[in-house]
Write a protein that holds these residues in place. Structure first.
Motif, PDB file in Angstrom:
ATOM      1  N   ASN A 131       0.822  -1.208   0.000  1.00  0.00           N
ATOM      2  CA  ASN A 131       0.000   0.000   0.000  1.00  0.00           C
ATOM      3  C   ASN A 131       0.858   1.262   0.000  1.00  0.00           C
ATOM      4  N   ALA A 132       1.941   1.246   0.794  1.00  0.00           N
ATOM      5  CA  ALA A 132       2.813   2.415   0.898  1.00  0.00           C
ATOM      6  C   ALA A 132       3.525   2.682  -0.425  1.00  0.00           C
ATOM      7  N   ILE A 133       4.007   1.631  -1.076  1.00  0.00           N
ATOM      8  CA  ILE A 133       4.689   1.802  -2.360  1.00  0.00           C
ATOM      9  C   ILE A 133       3.734   2.371  -3.397  1.00  0.00           C
ATOM     10  N   PHE A 134       2.518   1.830  -3.452  1.00  0.00           N
ATOM     11  CA  PHE A 134       1.521   2.363  -4.378  1.00  0.00           C
ATOM     12  C   PHE A 134       1.199   3.826  -4.063  1.00  0.00           C
ATOM     13  N   TYR A 135       1.020   4.142  -2.783  1.00  0.00           N
ATOM     14  CA  TYR A 135       0.732   5.521  -2.368  1.00  0.00           C
ATOM     15  C   TYR A 135       1.832   6.472  -2.822  1.00  0.00           C
ATOM     16  N   VAL A 136       3.070   6.062  -2.627  1.00  0.00           N
ATOM     17  CA  VAL A 136       4.211   6.900  -3.018  1.00  0.00           C
ATOM     18  C   VAL A 136       4.223   7.106  -4.533  1.00  0.00           C
ATOM     19  N   HIS A 137       4.025   6.041  -5.283  1.00  0.00           N
ATOM     20  CA  HIS A 137       4.085   6.145  -6.744  1.00  0.00           C
ATOM     21  C   HIS A 137       2.934   6.950  -7.329  1.00  0.00           C
TER      22      HIS A 137
END
Length: 197
Positions: A131-137
């Motif tokens: 979720n965090a990686i998607f949020y950042v991207h």
């Protein structure tokens, strides 16, 4: 302790972020972005394994994993379990201060560039990492800077998606967290909603 001031502990994932003061910009040119990368490489890369990053005009996001004490001791022999957090915070502060000092000199400005010390949130589960990686991207699209994730050059999205290597990201390592490229692409589809949303 603030929920954005969690202690750094070895071999743990974090979402790290910070922003510029007021209406200031952190990056006014591609040269600024490139110089920020140089500072990331010098101050952060020896201590963190990057899973994702995104640099935007007035703020930045990282998803990282702290290295083990044994790994960090190769560069910083005095680091221990007791002073791990203190040493990491000190290094993060040096990173921001070094960039701000150079930025101020280059742009002939004075005063604090960043709003405060880098905020960080510990990430405890694999789903939270995803979720965090998607949020950042997705940040450049979320803020209306570009229409699609692939249009923003100052993030790790295209590096991971295209299986490239850069100084910070190992696509193979990140893709393992997602279970492969198919799942990575599915998550990064604009319609994706995490199980926690």
């Amino acid at each position: 302790m603030s929920k954005y001031s969690e202690a750094f502990i070895p071999e743990t994932y974090y979402h790290i972020f910070d922003r510029a003061n007021g209406d200031e910009l952190l990056f006014k040119s591609e040269e600024n972005y490139n110089f920020f990368h140089i500072k990331m490489k010098k101050y952060l890369l020896p201590y963190f394994e990057f899973q994702a990053y995104c640099l935007l005009p007035n703020h930045f996001h990282f998803v990282v994993k702290t290295k083990s004490i044994e790994e960090v001791q190769k560069l910083l022999p005095e680091i221990t379990a007791d002073n791990f957090n203190k040493k990491y915070l000190q290094n993060c502060s040096n990173f921001l201060n070094s960039y701000a000092k150079s930025y101020n000199k280059y742009h002939k400005r004075m005063g604090s560039l960043f709003i405060e010390r880098m905020k960080r949130v510990q990430i405890k589960t694999n789903q939270e990492i995803i979720n965090a990686i998607f949020y950042v991207h997705k940040n450049p699209v979320h803020h209306g800077l570009v229409p699609s994730l692939s249009d923003w050059n100052n993030s790790s999205y295209k590096i991971i998606k295209n299986g490239l290597e850069d100084d910070f990201i190992s696509p193979e390592s990140v893709l393992r967290l997602f279970g492969g490229i198919v799942s990575f692409n599915k998550v990064h589809d604009s319609s994706y909603l995490s199980p926690n949303q």
